[in-house]
Design an enzyme around this catalytic site. Structure first.
Site, PDB file in Angstrom:
ATOM      1  N   SER A 556      35.991  30.486  48.095  1.00 32.14           N
ATOM      2  CA  SER A 556      35.354  31.657  47.398  1.00 32.14           C
ATOM      3  C   SER A 556      34.651  32.536  48.272  1.00 32.14           C
ATOM      4  O   SER A 556      35.267  33.083  49.388  1.00 32.14           O
ATOM      5  CB  SER A 556      34.582  31.167  46.144  1.00 32.14           C
ATOM      6  OG  SER A 556      34.001  32.072  45.304  1.00 32.14           O
ATOM      7  N   HIS A 674      39.534  28.670  39.541  1.00 36.43           N
ATOM      8  CA  HIS A 674      38.761  28.652  40.841  1.00 36.43           C
ATOM      9  C   HIS A 674      38.502  27.510  41.269  1.00 36.43           C
ATOM     10  O   HIS A 674      37.718  27.160  42.402  1.00 36.43           O
ATOM     11  CB  HIS A 674      37.518  29.728  40.434  1.00 36.43           C
ATOM     12  CG  HIS A 674      36.847  30.371  41.430  1.00 36.43           C
ATOM     13  ND1 HIS A 674      37.411  31.306  42.441  1.00 36.43           N
ATOM     14  CD2 HIS A 674      35.451  29.918  42.147  1.00 36.43           C
ATOM     15  CE1 HIS A 674      36.459  31.439  43.325  1.00 36.43           C
ATOM     16  NE2 HIS A 674      35.197  30.794  42.976  1.00 36.43           N
TER      17      HIS A 674
END
Length: 705
Positions: A556, A674
């Site tokens: 991320s 994610h």
């Protein structure tokens, strides 16, 4: 009452590969042996606030145009991994990833609620209730989905513990649908509310309904608050807050213990919190605290007094109290002042305030009376981290989960009426870990400007500093997120095999308070990259490793960090692992929900921000003819945080530009997000492949002695 701030993871034949390349229209002349197929550049040039911005692969932002690239790259990567094999790796990593899991607990009505995963065939955590030292399952997503792709994202029990609201999502998209389960018999009610990602819920004491947050259908912005009466259709729910608000602001809810007041906290990243209060007797909603230019990350109320944790004029946090009818900051009384530790959460149980904080990046818990006077500090098993900070007024207990590098999750409860007594462990994760085999120590090194940065080093005892140790360095550096001593199956797998693991507490994180975080944001983001670079230099200089034996990893915002290292200091390390990262920092904000992050990164459409974002944007800093390190970058189709296009464009640019032979691999998981919600077997397979890739480049630590 809780207020949560934004603090918030293969087989193919050569014939199939050749077929996919031809179908994609790739020229054979552009495909080298054992190299992935290159994307064809289609140059777009923008003039952005006086800067000329080249973009060779903008067409990859569109799935229809990117599909051929994705298919051929995935096929190449699958085939590449299938050729790699290391003795005992698959078996041992699988054993370690089979170690169970306990989530942060919530304790209400004399009951403990938590997610639990145990057993080698169990993919997802089960919503569990513990009462009178007996636990039983309430909701098992493994029985709802044989593929293990459905997960419980969050849960909120009612004040008496008779019901639990929970969120289910599939394929990692985190776009939860809210359901209600009765604790007594595990009956799931007919109520179902869609579009409730990261739902913030405040139940009524009689469990007849709750306040909650949801999004408009198909929207990743415009988070609003509603009231839901059990049994009603969601379209009947009453809008409480959010109409005509800034679409990128984040809404959280908290309730006074007497239920008269609902507090709405509206966050603008980590830059500002506005607080509104709804008087449920009169129905009046009015501003309480506006434009503080700081963050509220703990809010409790007793009688007519509010107790609040904030970093206003206290970068490491302080606790203040004030009357509801006189909320102006000049009327605040500081009852727990800023200290050396960094405050993280505030919980009120009866007449006891419980403060969690970080002291030199390790968790600490202290109990205070309502004047702020400290009554005791809670002993913890080792330097580590805690998750969960939840209190039960009915029983006077406080519950939390503890973990550290060598200690899986253990759940504890504490009786606040007996502050001198140590917490009681009520549940733990069983494992075959032998902590005595390993050691952890904290070092400090100077960054480029002399700022001291701390770093944890973890490895087996007796490691020789001869520069040959395969070493994995991890970093994040953003969004006020702290890299604590945490339990990680991937870390344990690496050090169990003999590798050295390091995690650097670089600027941008929350390890040392808001000033530390702010020093790594916007135009100061370059300091994050320097801090991480100098962590690499420390490991090399002190004899732990060499560039040829050094790998770096991030995900991320940490993926952005890895991308920056690829384009800034490719000579200092040999391999990068990057997951669901951001790489195009000029256009990142155009893809939802990235406008939430503008306070952290800036906005390249603004003349004040274009230069510094373009100046470090990894995608735009790729240079032709540079010998780039090996890189494996994976992403996910269902990611509702960071769009997969970042990885596709960055990898396409690197593959075309590099002058070296190190593999630069792309992989897009089509049924993942994610990182949240991945089944255990999917995560296990992912890290087996990552370890294979890493060891091919820097060596197998089990063979290095």
């Amino acid at each position: 009452m809780r207020a949560m701030s934004l603090r918030v993871l293969l087989a193919c034949t050569s014939l199939l590969l050749l077929t996919s390349l031809q179908a994609c229209g790739h020229s054979d002349a552009r495909v080298k042996p054992d190299r992935p197929p290159l994307a064809n550049p289609q140059l777009v040039v923008d003039n952005l606030n006086g800067y000329t911005v080249r973009d060779d692969y903008r067409y990859l932002e569109d799935l229809a145009q990117a599909e051929d690239f994705i298919t051929s790259q995935n096929a190449f990567t699958e085939n590449y991994f299938d050729k790699l094999s290391y003795p005992n790796l698959d078996q041992r990593v699988t054993e370690i990833f089979n170690i169970g899991y306990l989530s942060a607990p919530k304790t209400v009505g004399g009951k403990l609620f938590y997610l639990k995963r145990e057993g080698q065939d169990v993919e997802q955590g089960v919503l569990t209730v513990r009462e009178n030292d007996t636990e039983r399952p309430l909701v098992d997503p493994n029985k709802l989905d044989a593929e293990g792709k459905t997960t419980i994202d969050w849960f909120h029990p009612s004040p008496d513990g008779s019901m639990v609201a929970y969120g289910l999502s599939k394929d990692g998209d985190e776009n939860s649908t809210t359901y209600i389960v009765k604790t007594q018999d595990a009956t799931v009610l007919a109520d179902a509310i869609a579009e409730t990602r990261h739902n913030s819920i405040c139940w009524l004491a009689d469990h007849s309904g709750f306040y909650y947050t949801r999004y408009p259908k198909g929207d990743q912005y415009n988070r609003k608050a509603y009231f839901h009466q059990l049994g009603d259709a969601p379209e009947k729910d009453v809008l409480v807050f959010g109409d005509k608000r800034d679409k990128s602001h984040w809404t959280e809810l908290a309730m006074s213990k007497d239920e008269r007041y609902l507090f709405v906290l509206e966050y603008e990243g980590h830059a500002n919190t506005d607080v509104y209060v709804l008087d449920r007797q009169s129905g009046e909603l009015k501003p309480l605290l506006m434009q503080l230019k700081s963050v509220v990350f703990g809010l409790e109320m007793k009688d007519d007094t509010l107790y609040m944790m904030t970093n206003l004029k206290a970068p490491k946090g302080r606790v203040v109290r004030f009357r509801l009818d006189n909320p102006a900051p000049e009327a605040w009384e500081t009852i727990i002042p800023e200290g050396e530790g960094v405050m993280e959460s505030l919980t009120l149980v009866g007449d006891t305030l419980i403060v969690t904080q970080l002291k030199n990046v390790a968790a600490a818990i202290s109990l205070h009376d309502l004047t702020g006077k400290q009554r005791s500090e809670v002993p913890l098993p080792a330097p580590g981290m805690i998750s969960g900070a939840y209190g039960d007024d009915k029983t006077g207990t406080f519950a939390f989960t503890f973990m550290s590098f060598f200690y899986p999750s253990s759940m504890y409860t504490l009786n606040v009426a007996e502050p001198s007594k140590p917490p009681v462990m009520v549940a733990e994760v069983k494992s075959d870990i032998q902590p005595e085999r390993f050691e952890v120590h904290q070092v400090s090194y100077p960054s480029y400007d002399g700022t001291r940065v701390n770093m944890f080093l973890v490895h087996q005892k007796g490691v020789k500093l001869d520069g040959t140790n395969p070493t994995l360095l991890y970093g994040y550096g953003g969004f006020n997120v702290s890299m604590n001593p945490y339990f990680s199956r991937r870390v344990l797998s690496w050090i169990d095999r003999g590798g050295v693991y390091a995690v650097a507490n670089i600027r941008g994180g929350g390890e040392y308070g808001e000033a530390w975080h702010e020093a790594g944001t916007r135009e100061k983001k370059f300091q994050v990259f320097f801090d991480f670079e100098y962590a690499m230099r420390y490991l090399i200089r002190e004899g732990y490793t060499t560039p040829a034996h050094l790998a770096i990893e991030g995900g991320s915002n940490g993926g952005l960090l890895v991308g920056a290292m690829m384009t800034r200091v490719p000579h200092l390390f040999h391999v990068g692992l990057s997951s669901v990262g951001l790489y195009d920092m000029v256009r990142y904000h155009k893809f939802p929900p990235a406008q939430l992050w503008i306070p952290e990164y800036g906005n390249a459409d603004k003349a004040t921000d274009t230069g510094f974002l373009l100046g470090y944007s990894p995608y735009h800093q790729v240079l032709k003819g540079v010998k780039y390190p090996a890189l494996f970058a994976d992403t996910a189709m269902k990611d509702t945080r960071v769009h997969w296009l970042h990885t596709a464009k960055f990898i396409a640019a690197l593959q075309a530009a590099t002058s070296g032979d190190a593999p630069i691999l792309f992989y897009l998981e089509r049924r993942a997000g994610h990182g949240m919600g991945k089944g255990k077997s999917d995560v296990t397979k992912e890290y087996i492949n990552k370890f294979k890739f890493m060891m091919q480049q820097i060596g197998d630590p089990s063979q290095a002695r």
